[in-house]
Each structure stands twice: as C-alpha cells, then as structure tokens.
Design an enzyme around this catalytic site. Structure first.
Site, PDB file in Angstrom:
ATOM      1  N   ILE A 175       0.836  -1.198   0.000  1.00 22.58           N
ATOM      2  CA  ILE A 175       0.000   0.000   0.000  1.00 22.58           C
ATOM      3  C   ILE A 175       0.872   1.249   0.000  1.00 22.58           C
ATOM      4  O   ILE A 175       2.024   1.226   0.443  1.00 22.58           O
ATOM      5  CB  ILE A 175      -1.004   0.011   1.176  1.00 22.58           C
ATOM      6  N   GLU A 176       0.322   2.337  -0.497  1.00 26.80           N
ATOM      7  CA  GLU A 176       1.120   3.519  -0.795  1.00 26.80           C
ATOM      8  C   GLU A 176       1.741   4.161   0.430  1.00 26.80           C
ATOM      9  O   GLU A 176       2.793   4.809   0.337  1.00 26.80           O
ATOM     10  CB  GLU A 176       0.302   4.549  -1.573  1.00 26.80           C
ATOM     11  N   GLN A 177       1.125   3.998   1.591  1.00 27.24           N
ATOM     12  CA  GLN A 177       1.707   4.583   2.802  1.00 27.24           C
ATOM     13  C   GLN A 177       2.996   3.866   3.195  1.00 27.24           C
ATOM     14  O   GLN A 177       3.785   4.409   3.950  1.00 27.24           O
ATOM     15  CB  GLN A 177       0.699   4.544   3.950  1.00 27.24           C
ATOM     16  N   GLY A 178       3.181   2.635   2.692  1.00 21.73           N
ATOM     17  CA  GLY A 178       4.467   1.974   2.873  1.00 21.73           C
ATOM     18  C   GLY A 178       4.438   0.563   3.404  1.00 21.73           C
ATOM     19  O   GLY A 178       5.451  -0.146   3.331  1.00 21.73           O
TER      20      GLY A 178
END
Length: 533
Positions: free
Chosen positions: A326-329
C-alpha cells in the site's frame, strides 16, 4: 542548545509567503498540534500570510485530526499542492479547505502523490524538476487540467516536454522553506524514531528538501529521550536534519486510534481476531475481484470495495498467498479498513512512501485493486472529481502513480449510483434503478487513461454487481453477467455508451452470492469458473 520548543514557538517560525511541506497521510502521521498552532497564531497575530503548503499524500480528515483545515483561512493559505484533501460524508459540513477551493480563495492543485515526493527529492538535490510519464493523458497533463482544481490555480506547475524523442511531463521542483514532520521519539539531538507509527511516510525526503536549501525542519513527537539511548539502526531521520522538536504526547497514531501496537508492527494479531466482511452486495463484488488474483502476486489495494479483498482471502484460507503493498508503505500483513485505512497489521516490512511509489511508478508489482466513480467509452476512470459531490471526492492520492504502468488493474464499484439492490436466489435483484449512470461517454476527470492502457498493453478489468467488463482496443466489452441480471435491460440500456458483448459471455458463479465460503483457491489461479450464458 536545546531543540525543544512549544507548538506556539514553532508556529511563530512560519513567515509570510513561505513554502511549508507537511508529512501526513490523512490522520496517519499528521503533526496536527503544530498545524493547529499555526492557525491559532494567524488568528491572533494576522501572520503568517499567503503561505504555500505541500502535502504529498494528505493532511487531516473530518474525524478529529483537522490537518490542513487548521490552515484553511483566507489570507493565511495562498496556494496548496496536495496528493488528496480531507473528505467527509455527504451529509456533513464540508471541510473548510473545500469551501476555499470552491470560492477560489486558495489556488489548489491535486498532484499525484508519488510525483510530489519526486519533486521534494529533486529539490533536495538542487535539480530543476521531475521528468515523468506518470500522469500523461490524465488530469495531471496540462492538456487537461494540469493538476489545477479551480480557477485560482492559474499558474502552471507542469508542462509537456520532448526529450530523447519521447513525450514527458515536466514538474518543476518546489523548494520548501519549512518542513513539518512527525515521529514517535526524539532524543535531545533531534534523532527521530518511528516505533509507534503506522508508516514512515516521506519525512526524510521532506527534511532533506528543506535542509539542503537553507530551510527549517520542525518535528512533532510524543516524547523526548536522553542522547545515546536510541539505536542507530532505528533512527529514520538523523538529528542533523532537525532544528526544532515539539512534544505532543497525545498525538493520535491514526484517525480515531490512540495507539495499536499491531499497526506499528510491535505485535502480531492472531488471524482469528480480524472480522469477516458481512454478507452484502459489496462482498459479492469483492469476492469476484479476489478471483482475479493468483498465488505469489504482489498486489496494491485502494480505498472502497477492493479494500475488503484481503478479508475475503482470510475467510477462504488464502491469507499469505498474496503480498499486499500500500502507498503509505506497508508491505504484507492485513491492510486495515475504515478509519485505519492506509495502515496494516502484521506487516512484513515498512517501506518509506517515496520508495514505495518508485516501485509503483515503475510497474514492479503484479496487480492493483482500485475503485471507480465513472468509467467512459475509452475505459478511462475517474476517482478524483465529481462536481456534484466535491468534498466527498478527496482527490487522487497515489492513484495516478499506481495505475501508470501497472501490469494488471481490477477496478470495482457499482454500475449505477443509488440503485437499490438485494441478494436473492443465488444472484442479484435490482429493486430500484439508480438515477446516476457511472458508465458514461466522457469521464469528468481522467484519473486513469484507458487510451494509454490499451497502447501499453495493460490488463484492465472492471467488476460491478451486474457484470464484469474488460478493456479492449475497441472499447469496453461485457465478458460476464451476474445471475438475475438481464443483459439488455440492466447493463446495456443503463450505460450511456455502446458496450461490446463477448461471444463466450459467462455467468458469475452463484456461490459468490451465498453466505458461506466459496471455495476460492489461488494456487495457480482462481479455481472458480463461470458457466456460459
């Protein structure tokens, strides 16, 4: 000399006309105490005036962490570049930032999150800007909106350039005067660790962009410890990059969450503690999306129906067959839902968001599961703007970065908006047709370009409660029909554009519509098949 200052003192460091970069993803990692102090300082002193803010993912929400809304005051905020903006339910008062966008009292830009991080990296290295193909033929392209969200955003921030015989988008670097970041712990020298955070986000890149250009870095933390007590390998931002420390012991881990050690990877939850998704039409769609996955895939998911797919795999005994990114990491584990979206429990690793976006922009992962607001005749998708519901659509975030080169994308959503639907006899029943068509001639905002997807050979699928469609060089083609749905009345007649129909049109397996496990297996591909119509 101590680096400790109060939030009020930190706010006084922001001068008129400054560019301020803020590290946050909605409520996750938001330095809300410092942002609140800046807003209060403006109310009391009339300063700072006319600042520009940069928010690579988002800052704040409508549920207790106001973020950018602390700054959404005419005269204080002149310009803002955000990956996305706070959103709220359509029944609520819109955030103040949306009121300012609507009345053109702020120049507002929606810049893809990965590109905003790239702009910080280039500013840190004192390079002129970002040359990228991410965003071509989307709202980020200056031949469309060029990221502008309103008429006040009249100054171009992106241009089309020819380089080495190819067409690129060029985003000029923006240098922050101040970067406001957040961590869990600071020592007296300003070394920062993130042990209670659900992600690292991009604090290091934002600090470097300010430091290398003579700027100031303010870090909000829960606590300060003695020098020499932090392990060097745990420090994510070194103290040489931190000028001031603000202690906010009550900072929330993420929206409506004080602290959950499973979010920050300090403990692992038993899989039995994750609730299954209740039986509904949304669950049926998520089940059909899950059938598009295979063992060993690395898969990105977005907000909406697709966020439920990890729970489908848990329920079907397939957890661990797919690695979620996911983009948050977060990498691996179980992505969380609702107000904890953007966090994962039981993650394998946490990547800094800028590095995760490099992974996405280069197409290194296997598939992405995303939502849609509109689909048009070219297969283009809008997730970022609906004029009728502006503050409910928060912007694109990392959507443009993720979809630019993804090998396989599965979009999911309802065929029409507002339809009354129910499950009956192993199929779908439409009890009342929706008033707003979502398959349209032209999307209002191009968040994903169907034309570029066809040119690049991307595998694009659209899963709705009524049918499954594929993107072909000739446009949208219906390849599968839900039980209980009439092809002509419920699908073809409800689209504003002609749809192709596959010669081997299938029926979605009726097991998906019953309140029991469906027998999904991802070993070598999904085992469920559909019968031909």
């Amino acid at each position: 000399m101590t680096k400790l200052v109060s939030a009020v003192q930190a706010a006084s460091l922001i001068r008129d006309g400054m560019v301020v970069s803020v590290s946050s993803s909605s409520g996750l990692g938001c330095p809300d105490a410092v942002l609140a102090a800046i807003g209060e300082h403006f109310e009391a002193e009339g300063h700072p005036k006319n600042i520009t803010t940069l928010h690579p993912i988002a800052a704040g929400d409508m549920y207790g962490i106001r973020g950018i809304d602390h700054l959404a005051k005419p005269g204080l905020l002149k310009r803002t570049l955000c990956g996305s903006y706070p959103s709220g339910p359509s029944s609520s008062e819109p955030p103040q930032i949306w009121k300012m966008i609507g009345d053109n009292s702020v120049a507002a830009y929606n810049v893809p999150s990965g590109i905003l991080f790239d702009m910080h990296r280039e500013a840190a290295a004192k390079r002129p800007g970002v040359l990228t193909k991410v965003g071509l033929d989307t709202f980020a392209d200056p031949r469309h909106q060029g990221c502008a969200m309103n008429a006040a955003a009249s100054e171009p921030i992106v241009s089309v350039q020819q380089f080495d015989g190819e067409e690129w988008l060029y985003f000029r670097s923006i240098v922050p005067d101040v970067s406001i970041i957040r961590a869990t712990t600071a020592d007296e020298r300003g070394n920062l660790t993130y042990e209670h955070e659900g992600a690292y986000l991009g604090g290091l890149e934002q600090a470097l962009a300010a430091r290398n250009n003579g700027g100031t870095i303010i870090a909000q933390v829960k606590r300060v410890v003695e020098n020499g007590t932090l392990k060097p390998h745990d420090v994510r931002v070194p103290g040489v990059l931190v000028d001031h420390i603000v202690v906010a012991p009550d900072q929330l881990q993420t929206t409506l969450t004080s602290y959950d050690p499973a979010i920050s990877g300090e403990i692992f939850r038993p899989l039995s503690t994750f609730r299954n998704t209740e039986m509904s039409v949304q669950k049926v769609i998520a089940r059909r999306v899950a059938m598009e996955l295979a063992d060993g895939m690395a898969v990105n998911i977005g907000f909406g129906i697709s966020a439920n797919v990890p729970r489908i795999l848990l329920e079907e005994g397939q957890h661990g067959k797919v690695t979620w990114v996911i983009e948050q990491g977060a990498v691996g584990g179980v992505p969380l839902l609702d107000f904890k979206f953007g966090c994962s429990s039981n993650a394998d690793a946490f990547m800094p968001s800028p590095h995760q976006f490099i992974y996405f922009q280069g197409g290194g992962f296997d598939a992405s599961l995303l939502s849609f607001l509109q689909i048009d005749r070219h297969g283009s998708v809008n997730v970022s703007k609906l004029s009728a519901r502006p503050h409910v659509t928060a912007g694109a975030g990392g959507f443009v970065d993720i979809t630019a080169r993804a090998k396989k994308i599965v979009f999911s959503g309802f065929f029409n908006a507002g339809a009354k639907l129910s499950l009956a006899d192993g199929g779908i029943r439409i009890d009342g047709e929706g008033k707003v068509k979502k398959v349209v001639g032209e999307v209002e905002h191009i968040s994903f370009s169907g034309k570029r997807a066809v040119a690049q050979g991307q595998d694009i699928t659209y899963v709705t409660e009524r049918c499954v469609m594929k993107l072909t060089p000739d446009g949208l083609m219906v390849t599968e029909l839900a039980p209980g749905i009439d092809l002509q009345r419920d699908v073809l007649a409800q689209a504003e554009v002609p749809l192709g129909v596959a010669n081997d049109l299938k029926v979605t397996p009726d097991a998906l519509y019953r309140d029991r496990p469906i027998g999904l297996s991802l070993n070598g591909g999904a085992s469920l098949g559909g019968a031909h119509v």
